[in-house]
Design a protein around this motif. Structure first.
Motif, mmCIF file in Angstrom:
data_model
loop_
_atom_site.group_PDB
_atom_site.id
_atom_site.type_symbol
_atom_site.label_atom_id
_atom_site.label_comp_id
_atom_site.label_asym_id
_atom_site.label_seq_id
_atom_site.Cartn_x
_atom_site.Cartn_y
_atom_site.Cartn_z
ATOM 1 N N SER A 1 -8.740 -4.422 0.500
ATOM 2 C CA SER A 1 -8.610 -3.903 1.858
ATOM 3 C C SER A 1 -7.748 -4.869 2.667
ATOM 4 C CB SER A 1 -9.993 -3.796 2.514
ATOM 5 O OG SER A 1 -10.545 -5.090 2.695
ATOM 6 N N GLU B 1 -10.131 -2.719 -5.407
ATOM 7 C CA GLU B 1 -9.118 -2.423 -4.393
ATOM 8 C C GLU B 1 -9.193 -3.511 -3.331
ATOM 9 O OE1 GLU B 1 -8.502 2.334 -4.477
ATOM 10 O OE2 GLU B 1 -10.057 1.597 -3.125
ATOM 11 N N ASP C 1 0.847 -1.203 0.000
ATOM 12 C CA ASP C 1 0.000 0.000 0.000
ATOM 13 C C ASP C 1 0.881 1.251 0.000
ATOM 14 O OD1 ASP C 1 -2.058 1.852 0.256
ATOM 15 O OD2 ASP C 1 -2.405 1.411 2.379
ATOM 16 N N ASP D 1 -9.999 -9.730 -4.015
ATOM 17 C CA ASP D 1 -10.952 -8.610 -3.958
ATOM 18 C C ASP D 1 -12.384 -9.146 -3.933
ATOM 19 O OD1 ASP D 1 -12.144 -6.096 -4.064
ATOM 20 O OD2 ASP D 1 -11.845 -5.891 -6.230
ATOM 21 N N THR E 1 -5.907 0.674 1.252
ATOM 22 C CA THR E 1 -6.296 -0.294 0.218
ATOM 23 C C THR E 1 -5.158 -0.434 -0.788
ATOM 24 O OG1 THR E 1 -7.340 1.361 -1.199
ATOM 25 C CG2 THR E 1 -8.772 0.226 0.393
#
Length: 179
Positions: A149, A147, A91, A141, A97
């Motif tokens: 997390s 994105e 990241d 995802d 994300t």
């Protein structure tokens, strides 16, 4: 005196090929089947039916998607702090994300991250590595927002570690020499 003729050459032996052994799990089973079928063919020994194992894959190859990377410790309990460390290294903009661009850059600049994720360090459209990255990204995802997390990342590696701990090691392939 007439010139002496050279003796004729013996015929060349037939080529040997390898074929996957479907019905014979051991050399003993091959020799038992051979003796039940009336013995070995004339001129052929039982050693022509020896089993061989395929060569090991090169050490530099990247593990396939879905396989626990060697040395990653995924078969053991996955440590949240370790996962957070890898996630934070990917990241780059620190927004919580990871998108595909960040992932590709992290793989290229951090070989240990690529090894942990089981992905190649270089992604190219033409050699299949892009498809491999896309598959990994879509598997991770879960909400399809393009994105990843931390929760999605953590869930992927916790479930992968659980699968690795449950599944037995893969049986080596066996080959039978056909003469």
């Amino acid at each position: 005196a007439p010139p002496s003729a050279a003796p004729p050459l013996p015929p060349a032996p037939p080529p040997v090929t390898l074929a996957p052994s479907v019905d014979s799990p051991s050399p003993q089973a091959d020799s038992a089947a051979s003796s039940q079928a009336g013995g070995a063919s004339p001129g052929k020994s039982d050693s022509s039916l020896a089993l061989l194992s395929p060569p090991p894959p090169p050490e530099s190859s990247t593990p396939p998607v879905g396989a626990a990377p060697p040395g990653s410790g995924l078969a053991e309990e996955v440590d949240s702090a370790r996962l957070r460390e890898y996630f934070n290294r990917i990241d780059r903009n620190k927004n919580g994300t990871v998108n595909k661009r960040e992932l590709i850059k992290a793989l290229a600049s951090n070989p240990d991250v690529a090894k942990f994720l089981g992905l190649p360090t270089k992604i190219h459209q033409e050699d299949g590595t892009r498809t491999e990255l896309e598959r990994w990204f879509q598997e991770t995802d879960k909400d399809n927002d393009r994105e990843i997390s931390f929760e999605e990342f953590e869930n992927k590696y916790r479930s992968r570690a659980a699968e690795a701990a449950k599944s037995p090691p893969e049986e080596p392939r066996r080959y039978r020499v056909i003469a």
